[in-house]
Design an enzyme around this catalytic site. Sequence first.
Site, short mmCIF file in Angstrom:
data_model
loop_
_atom_site.label_atom_id
_atom_site.label_comp_id
_atom_site.label_asym_id
_atom_site.label_seq_id
_atom_site.Cartn_x
_atom_site.Cartn_y
_atom_site.Cartn_z
CG ASN A 84 -1.77 -1.26 1.26
OD1 ASN A 84 -1.58 -2.09 2.13
ND2 ASN A 84 -2.64 -1.42 0.28
CB ILE A 92 0.64 6.16 2.81
CG1 ILE A 92 2.11 6.36 3.17
CG2 ILE A 92 0.03 5.06 3.65
CD1 ILE A 92 2.30 6.93 4.54
CB CYS A 93 -3.04 3.27 -0.65
SG CYS A 93 -4.78 2.92 -0.96
CG LEU A 94 -4.15 4.26 6.30
CD1 LEU A 94 -4.38 2.76 6.40
CD2 LEU A 94 -3.09 4.68 7.31
#
Lengths: 160, 393
Positions: A84, A92-94
């Site tokens: 991610n 950041i993929c959050l």
Amino acid sequence: MSTAVHRRMLKEYMAIQKNSATRPHLELLEPVQEDDLLHWQAILLGTADSAYEGGKFHLDIVIPSSYPIQPPTIHFTTKICHPNVHFKTGEICLDILKSEWTPSWNLESVCVAISSLLTNPEPSSPLNCDAANLLRCGDMAGYNSLVKMYTALFAMPDEE
Amino acid sequence: MSTLIPPLASPMSESSSTSAAFVKELESISARSRSVATSTSSQPTSISAATASYQEPNRCYICFGTDEDSDGRWVKPCQCTLISHEDCLLDWIDKNRQQFARKQVRCSVCNTVYRLAEPSSLLLNIYTSFDSLVHAGIPYLTFLGLTCSVLITSTTYGAYAVLTVCGTEEGERLLGSPNPWGWRVWTGLPLIPVILIFSRTKLIDSFMPLIPLLIVGNDQLQVTFPPSPALTLSVMPWVRMAYNSLWSEMVGRLETRWRNQQIAAAGVARLGMNASIDPDADPSTARGGANPGQREGGGGGEEEVSFFDRKDLGRTIVGALLMPAISSICGSFLGHFSFVRSRIPDNFHRNILGGCLFVVAKDLAGLFGTYQELKRKRVRRIREYAEFKDERQ
């Protein structure tokens, strides 16, 4: 608005200083410069017994002037291999940094969330397809050794 | 930990929890904290510094302001311990509603839906639903327009092909004989949609009045009464400019007045102006105190402008291209009144008048809608949890 953001950041800063002993995976969380509370840096420590063990991962944190209505912008400045996290940009993929952000999060809890993202990757929404594919195929040995290699390459400056 | 970060510190847990056991646990936690809270904050607004001495001081979960360093009305909108300034929470709700105006915003910890008490105005509701209807219809209209333009292009190409293959004489016999068009027509006709679109912006204001002269040509311009179509069309850009400057003058004044009202109503409460959090603790307080003043001025301005300029591109283009059709509809509507018919006998002038009236009516409606929205924002407030906890749906 900006009075509010400065007040909030100042209070977060004081709380972070007070709690510094209680966060094992966060080596550092402080403003880059003492007089600018809108630009922070953090160092995450790789969890023991994970493939990230021994690594120090630097985060760059930019607080928008509409914080906490808008989430902070956070990216890794240390190269890291994670499904991610974008390998080149450190993006950041959050969800809590995007659509699921709410003002009840704060810098410290967000850093803890990122730290726990390291050990709980979400391969269904990847920014690093290669790492995610290894995970989706169930190739844990391959995934762990890849992560270990990149951790040793980029996140352990002392041992080079 | 306990003084600055209340029980909300673990919002992460809320995401993964639907199990009954967890809910029960959460309820017991919130019940406990409520019993602590009720001793101090059954009526959050009336809390005095004395009672809050060392229990749990009021702290806004959004801006972290407390009684000492910020002003503003306190609200407790949900069943957990989070309280906040009404203005901070309204900012948060507005941010969530940017895309869907009716979206329900929930407390991130206890999932209670925040409830707003806002006056309902029939006219504003009509305005908003019409506005969102137009908004929803734009993609379909764009698609229809594109289909039509493909059709027209194909027709033109077909005519060109027939004329080329059959030769001019035979081709004209097949297609009927259009009068040969001069260069003015060939440049003028394609320019019409372009000008219609640009008339919605200020980009080519400086030479807009010259364009009709180029197309119509001098020989057709004769001052008569009633003015000929050529003359009327050449005058329209001037009328547009006059109307636009008059409008912006008027709106500018209204805007300043509204903004003043807005500041008077909410500005004092909005932010604690002096962050008096122990100036020795950190050098950044000095900066924090000095900067905001300037930024606030700029930010406020931007926010206000967006109220008057929030139409999107597709809407502008489709609206501009529909203008001839709208004028014609309004013109024929005007034609139903014998009063108008006797004064303005021909269709053309009725259509032009209809178009102008439509523009004025549309602008007024937009202004009215904006005003009502601002007014609603000024008087709305967030309902306390205590008010609605008994009325279950």
